[in-house]
Design a protein around this motif. Structure first.
Motif, mmCIF file in Angstrom:
data_model
loop_
_atom_site.group_PDB
_atom_site.id
_atom_site.type_symbol
_atom_site.label_atom_id
_atom_site.label_comp_id
_atom_site.label_asym_id
_atom_site.label_seq_id
_atom_site.Cartn_x
_atom_site.Cartn_y
_atom_site.Cartn_z
ATOM 1 N N GLY A 149 0.755 -1.076 -0.173
ATOM 2 C CA GLY A 149 0.075 0.112 0.229
ATOM 3 C C GLY A 149 0.926 1.249 0.000
ATOM 4 O O GLY A 149 2.141 1.170 -0.018
ATOM 5 N N LEU A 150 -0.034 2.393 -0.034
ATOM 6 C CA LEU A 150 1.030 3.721 -0.029
ATOM 7 C C LEU A 150 1.566 3.805 0.960
ATOM 8 O O LEU A 150 3.048 4.544 0.887
ATOM 9 C CB LEU A 150 -0.144 4.725 -0.295
ATOM 10 C CG LEU A 150 0.341 6.096 -0.524
ATOM 11 C CD1 LEU A 150 1.408 6.154 -1.802
ATOM 12 C CD2 LEU A 150 -0.781 6.880 -1.197
ATOM 13 N N GLU A 151 1.232 3.547 2.185
ATOM 14 C CA GLU A 151 2.038 3.836 3.336
ATOM 15 C C GLU A 151 3.139 3.017 3.392
ATOM 16 O O GLU A 151 4.307 3.521 3.807
ATOM 17 C CB GLU A 151 1.079 3.445 4.506
ATOM 18 C CG GLU A 151 1.799 4.070 5.945
ATOM 19 C CD GLU A 151 1.041 3.764 7.027
ATOM 20 O OE1 GLU A 151 -0.351 3.671 6.722
ATOM 21 O OE2 GLU A 151 1.376 3.573 8.407
ATOM 22 N N LEU B 88 9.446 3.040 2.151
ATOM 23 C CA LEU B 88 10.405 2.722 1.154
ATOM 24 C C LEU B 88 11.216 3.900 0.390
ATOM 25 O O LEU B 88 12.516 4.118 0.440
ATOM 26 C CB LEU B 88 10.116 1.405 0.279
ATOM 27 C CG LEU B 88 9.735 0.095 0.972
ATOM 28 C CD1 LEU B 88 9.037 -0.660 -0.458
ATOM 29 C CD2 LEU B 88 10.776 -0.497 1.471
ATOM 30 N N VAL B 89 10.244 4.637 0.033
ATOM 31 C CA VAL B 89 10.554 5.886 -0.565
ATOM 32 C C VAL B 89 11.627 7.051 0.572
ATOM 33 O O VAL B 89 12.697 7.230 0.148
ATOM 34 C CB VAL B 89 9.552 6.813 -0.894
ATOM 35 C CG1 VAL B 89 9.914 8.051 -1.547
ATOM 36 C CG2 VAL B 89 8.812 6.030 -2.081
ATOM 37 N N ALA B 90 11.115 6.929 1.793
ATOM 38 C CA ALA B 90 11.964 7.702 2.789
ATOM 39 C C ALA B 90 13.298 7.462 2.943
ATOM 40 O O ALA B 90 14.065 7.847 3.057
ATOM 41 C CB ALA B 90 11.203 7.537 4.109
ATOM 42 N N ASP C 235 14.382 4.716 -1.979
ATOM 43 C CA ASP C 235 14.150 3.527 -2.978
ATOM 44 C C ASP C 235 13.491 4.315 -4.272
ATOM 45 O O ASP C 235 12.176 4.625 -4.180
ATOM 46 C CB ASP C 235 13.393 2.489 -2.204
ATOM 47 C CG ASP C 235 12.914 1.340 -2.900
ATOM 48 O OD1 ASP C 235 12.850 1.763 -4.359
ATOM 49 O OD2 ASP C 235 12.777 0.278 -2.604
ATOM 50 N N GLU C 236 14.043 4.379 -5.123
ATOM 51 C CA GLU C 236 13.511 5.131 -6.605
ATOM 52 C C GLU C 236 12.370 4.431 -7.120
ATOM 53 O O GLU C 236 11.526 4.695 -7.701
ATOM 54 C CB GLU C 236 14.614 5.482 -7.556
ATOM 55 C CG GLU C 236 15.442 6.671 -6.807
ATOM 56 C CD GLU C 236 16.416 7.152 -8.050
ATOM 57 O OE1 GLU C 236 16.263 7.109 -9.026
ATOM 58 O OE2 GLU C 236 17.593 7.494 -7.375
ATOM 59 N N GLN C 237 12.674 2.838 -6.985
ATOM 60 C CA GLN C 237 11.421 2.223 -7.640
ATOM 61 C C GLN C 237 10.328 2.075 -6.735
ATOM 62 O O GLN C 237 9.113 2.291 -7.438
ATOM 63 C CB GLN C 237 12.174 0.820 -7.460
ATOM 64 C CG GLN C 237 11.605 -0.300 -8.799
ATOM 65 C CD GLN C 237 12.406 -1.424 -8.690
ATOM 66 O OE1 GLN C 237 13.160 -1.903 -8.073
ATOM 67 N NE2 GLN C 237 11.827 -2.545 -9.806
ATOM 68 N N ALA C 238 10.414 2.152 -5.528
ATOM 69 C CA ALA C 238 9.288 2.310 -4.848
ATOM 70 C C ALA C 238 8.579 3.629 -5.126
ATOM 71 O O ALA C 238 7.322 3.888 -5.242
ATOM 72 C CB ALA C 238 9.421 2.239 -3.175
ATOM 73 N N PHE C 239 9.397 4.677 -5.606
ATOM 74 C CA PHE C 239 8.743 5.885 -5.842
ATOM 75 C C PHE C 239 7.944 5.785 -7.074
ATOM 76 O O PHE C 239 6.999 6.435 -7.278
ATOM 77 C CB PHE C 239 9.813 7.166 -5.972
ATOM 78 C CG PHE C 239 9.140 8.311 -6.302
ATOM 79 C CD1 PHE C 239 8.577 9.274 -5.365
ATOM 80 C CD2 PHE C 239 9.185 8.793 -7.388
ATOM 81 C CE1 PHE C 239 8.012 10.235 -5.599
ATOM 82 C CE2 PHE C 239 8.732 10.096 -7.790
ATOM 83 C CZ PHE C 239 8.028 10.688 -7.029
ATOM 84 N N VAL D 206 6.991 14.935 -2.619
ATOM 85 C CA VAL D 206 6.662 13.891 -1.955
ATOM 86 C C VAL D 206 8.035 13.085 -1.567
ATOM 87 O O VAL D 206 8.375 12.311 -0.660
ATOM 88 C CB VAL D 206 5.722 12.843 -2.624
ATOM 89 C CG1 VAL D 206 5.609 11.482 -2.202
ATOM 90 C CG2 VAL D 206 4.131 13.544 -2.364
ATOM 91 N N TRP D 207 8.690 12.857 -2.629
ATOM 92 C CA TRP D 207 9.977 12.086 -2.568
ATOM 93 C C TRP D 207 11.020 13.005 -1.620
ATOM 94 O O TRP D 207 11.512 12.273 -0.823
ATOM 95 C CB TRP D 207 10.869 12.400 -3.935
ATOM 96 C CG TRP D 207 12.388 12.259 -4.046
ATOM 97 C CD1 TRP D 207 13.236 12.947 -3.933
ATOM 98 C CD2 TRP D 207 12.668 10.653 -4.035
ATOM 99 N NE1 TRP D 207 14.437 12.305 -3.886
ATOM 100 C CE2 TRP D 207 14.115 10.891 -3.879
ATOM 101 C CE3 TRP D 207 12.321 9.403 -3.855
ATOM 102 C CZ2 TRP D 207 15.089 10.057 -4.033
ATOM 103 C CZ3 TRP D 207 13.345 8.379 -3.857
ATOM 104 C CH2 TRP D 207 14.654 8.839 -3.892
ATOM 105 N N ARG D 208 11.022 14.249 -1.736
ATOM 106 C CA ARG D 208 11.958 14.832 -0.664
ATOM 107 C C ARG D 208 11.663 14.582 0.711
ATOM 108 O O ARG D 208 12.408 14.400 1.601
ATOM 109 C CB ARG D 208 11.712 16.388 -0.964
ATOM 110 C CG ARG D 208 12.863 16.939 -1.978
ATOM 111 C CD ARG D 208 12.835 18.491 -2.257
ATOM 112 N NE ARG D 208 13.443 18.932 -0.972
ATOM 113 C CZ ARG D 208 12.763 19.913 -0.092
ATOM 114 N NH1 ARG D 208 11.451 20.063 -0.247
ATOM 115 N NH2 ARG D 208 13.475 20.258 0.867
#
Lengths: 197, 242
Positions: free
Chosen positions: A19-21, A26-28, A31-35, A71-73
């Motif tokens: 899910g998004l959470e 992972l993005v935190a 993880d660029e793939q998760a992004f 969101v990434w940052r």
């Protein structure tokens, strides 16, 4: 928290996609793939909202890009105790779109936007997912339960990006009334939509 | 006033307040748990309203976003978890500010002229020089939200030559202090003192006299009592106008 399960995701992927959470976690960690998957999940809602407010496709793309990069940052700043990831992202998106509108006060077709906020945008050619359609119908049904003034106040502010002072001007109503209608309109919507925060 | 302020939850959640009103409402939120709860519920409700506007963006946007993401540094988790201060150094981040992690924040800074009369009420009345800056006819005010929950306002007056920095929402630090710096266009910095933050996260307004060439302010986390020169990356930085 089981809110992640409420995220409309692409069922064609694997049986139980994260899910998004979980993806934000992972993005935190960079993880660029998760992004990329986060992008796929949220960009239609971000773009839809930004475009609804700004109208201009090029500007809407720019702001959507800003929101997603944000969101990434700041993925590490998302705190699940303070709300769902959807609300976090959409708060960012709405604020950015509204900032863009207000920074261009001088220009502009305020009236055109007022009219636009007031009418239902025709859905674009994009294939409409069943979950999206259901959600839209539910929101529309709930908006219908509001009084005229509540609905106009919420619509103009949320979909039109107007300040409450501008809304008061557009609806020829006192400021205090508009503030109150925004609040009680949202309370009614919240209850109608079954939001449990 | 309490009752009236409380009714702003809706307008606040819809981003329908002016920047000044938002800052003031956030002050109120700090002491109002039921308001915080209501605002959260409204944010969730708004997310549902947003979900009704789904529209796929142009396909080429994906590659552009991923490309920008690949060269965008992420924020550190939170100020209080910043790494231990490192050895003294110069300010490469200042020179590269446009490329640095906080670039999106800088872009997002909206310069607003605050309602100066009311601002005076919010600041300590005995700080007469501060009041003078804020109520100066040529006062220019810039506000920013450099990170979630943190608001910063800088008011400067060219005729008085002074600048006032205020903020709220800062995390409490243990055995460390926030230090305010003025940054010059040649990349040098000088201290404007250690910030005094109360338990609610409010920063006592700081008066500073920017010299020629000052173009911004920055805040770093320093060992208790402050440093001669910054020893860590700024947790926030913003340009000053005027």
């Amino acid at each position: 928290m089981d809110r992640a399960a409420a995220v409309p995701h692409d069922a064609a992927h694997d049986a139980d996609p994260p899910g998004l959470e979980e993806l934000l976690g992972l993005v935190a960690r960079g993880d660029e793939q998760a992004f990329g998957r986060v992008y796929d999940l949220i960009s239609p809602t971000v773009y839809g909202l930004v475009r609804r407010i700004l109208r201009d496709p090029a500007q809407s793309e720019e702001v959507t890009q800003e929101v997603l990069v944000e969101v990434w940052r700041s993925a590490c700043r998302y705190d699940a105790r303070r709300g769902s990831p959807q609300a976090w992202v959409m708060t960012l998106a709405h604020r950015r779109a509204v900032d863009r509108v207000r920074s261009e006060q001088a220009s502009s077709d305020r009236e055109a936007r007022a009219a636009a906020a007031d009418t239902q945008r025709p859905y674009d050619e994009v294939a409409e997912e069943a979950t999206d359609r259901l959600e839209r119908e539910r929101v529309r049904r709930c908006l219908d339960t509001l009084t005229e003034l509540q609905e106009q106040s919420v619509r103009l502010a949320f979909y039109g990006g107007y300040s409450y002072r501008e809304v008061a001007g557009l609806l020829s109503a006192p400021l205090g009334t508009i503030k109150t209608r925004m609040r009680d309109g949202l309370i009614r919507l919240r209850d109608c939509l079954g939001v449990d925060w | 006033m309490g009752q009236d302020t409380h009714t702003l939850t809706g307008a606040y959640a819809l981003n329908a307040l002016s920047p000044t009103e938002s800052v003031r409402f956030e002050d109120h939120l700090a002491d109002c748990d039921s308001c915080v709860q209501e605002v959260r519920g409204f944010a969730e409700t708004s997310a549902r309203l947003a979900a009704a506007t789904v529209q796929a963006p142009p396909a080429e946007l994906r590659a552009r976003v991923l490309e920008e993401v690949a060269r965008t540094r992420q924020l550190a988790p939170a100020p209080e978890r910043l790494p231990e201060p490192r050895a003294r150094r110069t300010w490469p981040w200042l020179l590269g500010l446009a490329l640095a992690a906080c670039v999106a924040t800088i872009i997002a800074l909206g310069a607003v002229v605050l309602d100066q009369g009311r601002q005076v009420d919010e600041l300590h009345a005995n700080e007469q020089r501060i009041a003078a800056v804020i109520s100066a006819p040529d006062a220019v005010s810039t506000s920013a939200e450099p990170m979630e929950g943190v608001s910063v306002t800088v008011v400067s007056s060219e005729t008085l030559g002074d600048l006032v920095f205020s903020a709220h929402g800062l995390e409490d630090l243990h055995e460390e202090d926030y230090q305010l710096w003025l940054t010059r266009d040649d990349g040098s910095v000088y201290s404007a003192g250690v910030l005094s933050v109360d338990e609610a996260g409010f920063v006592l307004p700081v008066l500073a006299e920017p010299d020629e060439g000052t173009e911004g302010v920055a805040v770093t986390v320093e060992p208790e009592g402050g440093s001669d020169q910054p020893t860590s990356d700024p947790v926030m930085a913003m340009p000053v106008t005027g």
